[in-house]
Motif scaffolding. Structure first.
Motif, PDB file in Angstrom:
ATOM      1  N   ARG A  90       0.836  -1.197   0.000  1.00 57.24           N
ATOM      2  CA  ARG A  90       0.000   0.000   0.000  1.00 57.24           C
ATOM      3  C   ARG A  90       0.875   1.252   0.000  1.00 57.24           C
ATOM      4  NH1 ARG A  90      -4.607   1.799   4.268  1.00 57.24           N
ATOM      5  NH2 ARG A  90      -5.108   3.710   3.212  1.00 57.24           N
ATOM      6  N   THR A  91       0.484   2.196  -0.811  1.00 59.55           N
ATOM      7  CA  THR A  91       1.228   3.446  -0.875  1.00 59.55           C
ATOM      8  C   THR A  91       0.379   4.579  -0.333  1.00 59.55           C
ATOM      9  OG1 THR A  91       0.451   3.841  -3.120  1.00 59.55           O
ATOM     10  CG2 THR A  91       2.564   2.704  -2.874  1.00 59.55           C
ATOM     11  N   LEU A  92       1.027   5.671  -0.038  1.00 63.05           N
ATOM     12  CA  LEU A  92       0.319   6.848   0.453  1.00 63.05           C
ATOM     13  C   LEU A  92      -0.420   7.525  -0.686  1.00 63.05           C
ATOM     14  CD1 LEU A  92       3.051   8.325   2.775  1.00 63.05           C
ATOM     15  CD2 LEU A  92       0.823   7.496   3.483  1.00 63.05           C
ATOM     16  N   ASP A  93      -1.635   7.933  -0.423  1.00 69.87           N
ATOM     17  CA  ASP A  93      -2.427   8.667  -1.401  1.00 69.87           C
ATOM     18  C   ASP A  93      -2.062  10.142  -1.277  1.00 69.87           C
ATOM     19  OD1 ASP A  93      -4.296   9.962  -2.938  1.00 69.87           O
ATOM     20  OD2 ASP A  93      -6.035   9.027  -2.005  1.00 69.87           O
ATOM     21  N   GLY A  94      -1.318  10.644  -2.228  1.00 73.28           N
ATOM     22  CA  GLY A  94      -0.870  12.032  -2.206  1.00 73.28           C
ATOM     23  C   GLY A  94      -1.994  13.041  -2.283  1.00 73.28           C
ATOM     24  N   SER A  95      -3.169  12.619  -2.755  1.00 71.03           N
ATOM     25  CA  SER A  95      -4.294  13.544  -2.866  1.00 71.03           C
ATOM     26  C   SER A  95      -5.099  13.626  -1.573  1.00 71.03           C
ATOM     27  CB  SER A  95      -5.208  13.124  -4.026  1.00 71.03           C
ATOM     28  OG  SER A  95      -5.839  11.892  -3.721  1.00 71.03           O
ATOM     29  N   ALA A  96      -4.816  12.766  -0.607  1.00 70.62           N
ATOM     30  CA  ALA A  96      -5.550  12.794   0.660  1.00 70.62           C
ATOM     31  C   ALA A  96      -5.270  14.112   1.392  1.00 70.62           C
ATOM     32  CB  ALA A  96      -5.149  11.608   1.527  1.00 70.62           C
ATOM     33  N   LEU A  97      -6.263  14.571   2.142  1.00 66.43           N
ATOM     34  CA  LEU A  97      -6.111  15.796   2.916  1.00 66.43           C
ATOM     35  C   LEU A  97      -5.208  15.588   4.124  1.00 66.43           C
ATOM     36  CD1 LEU A  97      -9.822  16.977   2.971  1.00 66.43           C
ATOM     37  CD2 LEU A  97      -7.955  17.966   1.657  1.00 66.43           C
ATOM     38  N   PHE A  98      -5.214  14.352   4.661  1.00 62.46           N
ATOM     39  CA  PHE A  98      -4.436  14.060   5.852  1.00 62.46           C
ATOM     40  C   PHE A  98      -3.860  12.663   5.730  1.00 62.46           C
ATOM     41  CE2 PHE A  98      -3.647  12.997  10.293  1.00 62.46           C
ATOM     42  CZ  PHE A  98      -3.068  14.169  10.758  1.00 62.46           C
ATOM     43  N   ARG A  99      -2.561  12.538   6.018  1.00 62.30           N
ATOM     44  CA  ARG A  99      -1.870  11.251   5.873  1.00 62.30           C
ATOM     45  C   ARG A  99      -1.162  10.909   7.186  1.00 62.30           C
ATOM     46  NH1 ARG A  99      -1.249  14.714   1.675  1.00 62.30           N
ATOM     47  NH2 ARG A  99       0.679  15.425   2.610  1.00 62.30           N
ATOM     48  N   ILE A 100      -1.506   9.747   7.724  1.00 63.43           N
ATOM     49  CA  ILE A 100      -0.992   9.338   9.026  1.00 63.43           C
ATOM     50  C   ILE A 100      -0.393   7.938   8.953  1.00 63.43           C
ATOM     51  CG2 ILE A 100      -3.278   8.524   9.710  1.00 63.43           C
ATOM     52  CD1 ILE A 100      -2.627   9.322  12.580  1.00 63.43           C
ATOM     53  N   CYS A 101       0.704   7.742   9.671  1.00 64.05           N
ATOM     54  CA  CYS A 101       1.318   6.422   9.776  1.00 64.05           C
ATOM     55  C   CYS A 101       1.548   6.117  11.251  1.00 64.05           C
ATOM     56  CB  CYS A 101       2.646   6.379   9.017  1.00 64.05           C
ATOM     57  SG  CYS A 101       3.419   4.744   8.996  1.00 64.05           S
ATOM     58  N   PHE A 102       1.033   4.968  11.688  1.00 62.22           N
ATOM     59  CA  PHE A 102       1.256   4.489  13.048  1.00 62.22           C
ATOM     60  C   PHE A 102       2.484   3.581  13.019  1.00 62.22           C
ATOM     61  CE2 PHE A 102      -3.257   5.453  12.885  1.00 62.22           C
ATOM     62  CZ  PHE A 102      -3.441   6.185  14.050  1.00 62.22           C
ATOM     63  N   VAL A 103       3.437   3.819  13.924  1.00 60.12           N
ATOM     64  CA  VAL A 103       4.696   3.071  13.905  1.00 60.12           C
ATOM     65  C   VAL A 103       4.972   2.469  15.282  1.00 60.12           C
ATOM     66  CG1 VAL A 103       7.177   3.177  13.466  1.00 60.12           C
ATOM     67  CG2 VAL A 103       5.617   4.617  12.133  1.00 60.12           C
ATOM     68  N   CYS A 104       5.068   1.133  15.313  1.00 58.09           N
ATOM     69  CA  CYS A 104       5.510   0.448  16.532  1.00 58.09           C
ATOM     70  C   CYS A 104       6.833  -0.253  16.227  1.00 58.09           C
ATOM     71  CB  CYS A 104       4.440  -0.487  17.083  1.00 58.09           C
ATOM     72  SG  CYS A 104       4.088  -1.967  16.109  1.00 58.09           S
ATOM     73  N   THR A 105       7.157  -1.293  16.940  1.00 57.94           N
ATOM     74  CA  THR A 105       8.462  -1.933  16.772  1.00 57.94           C
ATOM     75  C   THR A 105       8.480  -2.902  15.597  1.00 57.94           C
ATOM     76  OG1 THR A 105       8.874  -1.662  19.134  1.00 57.94           O
ATOM     77  CG2 THR A 105      10.276  -3.218  17.958  1.00 57.94           C
ATOM     78  N   GLY A 106       7.574  -3.879  15.596  1.00 55.17           N
ATOM     79  CA  GLY A 106       7.592  -4.900  14.551  1.00 55.17           C
ATOM     80  C   GLY A 106       6.446  -4.838  13.570  1.00 55.17           C
ATOM     81  N   ASN A 107       5.474  -3.942  13.803  1.00 56.75           N
ATOM     82  CA  ASN A 107       4.302  -3.776  12.942  1.00 56.75           C
ATOM     83  C   ASN A 107       3.443  -5.036  12.904  1.00 56.75           C
ATOM     84  OD1 ASN A 107       3.502  -3.077   9.482  1.00 56.75           O
ATOM     85  ND2 ASN A 107       2.595  -2.133  11.278  1.00 56.75           N
ATOM     86  N   ILE A 108       3.337  -5.703  14.079  1.00 58.16           N
ATOM     87  CA  ILE A 108       2.464  -6.877  14.146  1.00 58.16           C
ATOM     88  C   ILE A 108       1.491  -6.825  15.320  1.00 58.16           C
ATOM     89  CG2 ILE A 108       4.011  -8.422  12.888  1.00 58.16           C
ATOM     90  CD1 ILE A 108       4.764  -9.648  15.684  1.00 58.16           C
ATOM     91  N   CYS A 109       1.631  -5.847  16.226  1.00 55.03           N
ATOM     92  CA  CYS A 109       0.724  -5.761  17.371  1.00 55.03           C
ATOM     93  C   CYS A 109       0.065  -4.375  17.465  1.00 55.03           C
ATOM     94  CB  CYS A 109       1.451  -6.085  18.682  1.00 55.03           C
ATOM     95  SG  CYS A 109       2.069  -7.777  18.806  1.00 55.03           S
ATOM     96  N   ARG A 110       0.776  -3.404  18.038  1.00 53.58           N
ATOM     97  CA  ARG A 110       0.167  -2.103  18.325  1.00 53.58           C
ATOM     98  C   ARG A 110      -0.171  -1.290  17.091  1.00 53.58           C
ATOM     99  NH1 ARG A 110       4.748  -0.417  22.542  1.00 53.58           N
ATOM    100  NH2 ARG A 110       5.898  -1.692  21.039  1.00 53.58           N
ATOM    101  N   SER A 111       0.770  -1.116  16.173  1.00 54.93           N
ATOM    102  CA  SER A 111       0.484  -0.253  15.014  1.00 54.93           C
ATOM    103  C   SER A 111      -0.580  -0.834  14.081  1.00 54.93           C
ATOM    104  CB  SER A 111       1.759   0.127  14.269  1.00 54.93           C
ATOM    105  OG  SER A 111       2.451  -0.988  13.775  1.00 54.93           O
ATOM    106  N   PRO A 112      -0.638  -2.156  13.857  1.00 55.23           N
ATOM    107  CA  PRO A 112      -1.752  -2.656  13.043  1.00 55.23           C
ATOM    108  C   PRO A 112      -3.109  -2.437  13.719  1.00 55.23           C
ATOM    109  CG  PRO A 112      -0.036  -4.324  13.198  1.00 55.23           C
ATOM    110  CD  PRO A 112       0.327  -3.215  14.137  1.00 55.23           C
ATOM    111  N   MET A 113      -3.128  -2.569  15.068  1.00 54.50           N
ATOM    112  CA  MET A 113      -4.372  -2.283  15.794  1.00 54.50           C
ATOM    113  C   MET A 113      -4.801  -0.840  15.536  1.00 54.50           C
ATOM    114  SD  MET A 113      -4.090  -3.851  19.615  1.00 54.50           S
ATOM    115  CE  MET A 113      -4.021  -5.595  19.957  1.00 54.50           C
ATOM    116  N   ALA A 114      -3.855   0.081  15.680  1.00 59.60           N
ATOM    117  CA  ALA A 114      -4.182   1.499  15.502  1.00 59.60           C
ATOM    118  C   ALA A 114      -4.598   1.798  14.070  1.00 59.60           C
ATOM    119  CB  ALA A 114      -2.986   2.362  15.905  1.00 59.60           C
TER     120      ALA A 114
END
Length: 174
Positions: A5-29
């Motif tokens: 998945r890539t970032l949509d440059g036309s979106a008004l707001f772009r957010i990325c949630f970052v945890c350690t391994g991207n398998i628990c907290r950030s996927p939940m968020a």
């Protein structure tokens, strides 16, 4: 929520949630915040993604306990694939949300500019009731109850964050 998945440059707001391994907290968020976006009718106006500081799990599904916890609360986290945060993403992001001080230090150290360092914020800082706790604990080495507790923290903080950015999104959409 695919691995490529890539970032949509036309979106008004772009957010990325970052945890350690991207398998628990950030996927939940990611799943929780995307649900808030969809329920508000802002799909296309807001891009939501997640990543990890490390590359140990790149390409893997979320932890099975993450998927089970999300499902027990009405969310679908089954399509997630872990990826590592790429510092080149800073240019296309408005906000990078981390879950603990270690991730905050790491991601800020990857930022090339003060502006990009300012995009890195702690999740609990958005919820006044939880802000004193500072870190969202990593449930990876814990039990199902901790996954539930972490999801509750993420839901409350995500709702608080969404309330803060929603007026600007609404103005940009109308």
């Amino acid at each position: 929520m695919s691995f490529d998945r890539t970032l949509d440059g036309s979106a008004l707001f772009r957010i990325c949630f970052v945890c350690t391994g991207n398998i628990c907290r950030s996927p939940m968020a990611e799943v929780v915040f995307l649900d808030l976006v969809k329920k508000a009718g802002y799909e296309g106006a807001v891009t939501v993604m997640s990543a990890g500081t490390g590359d140990w799990h790149v390409g893997e599904h979320s932890d099975s306990r993450t998927i089970a916890t999300l499902a027990s609360h009405g969310y679908d986290g089954s399509r997630h694939r872990a990826r590592q945060f790429d510092p080149e993403w800073f240019d296309n992001l408005d906000l990078v949300v981390v879950f603990d001080r270690s991730q905050e230090r790491t991601v800020r150290s990857w930022a090339a500019t003060e502006q990009d360092r300012g995009k890195v914020q702690m999740l609990l800082s958005f919820d006044h009731e939880q802000a004193e706790q500072v870190d969202v604990p990593d449930p990876y080495y814990s039990d199902a109850a901790m996954f539930d507790s972490v999801l509750g923290m993420i839901e409350r903080s995500s709702a608080a964050l969404f309330r803060q950015i929603e007026p600007g999104i609404r103005q940009g959409v109308s």
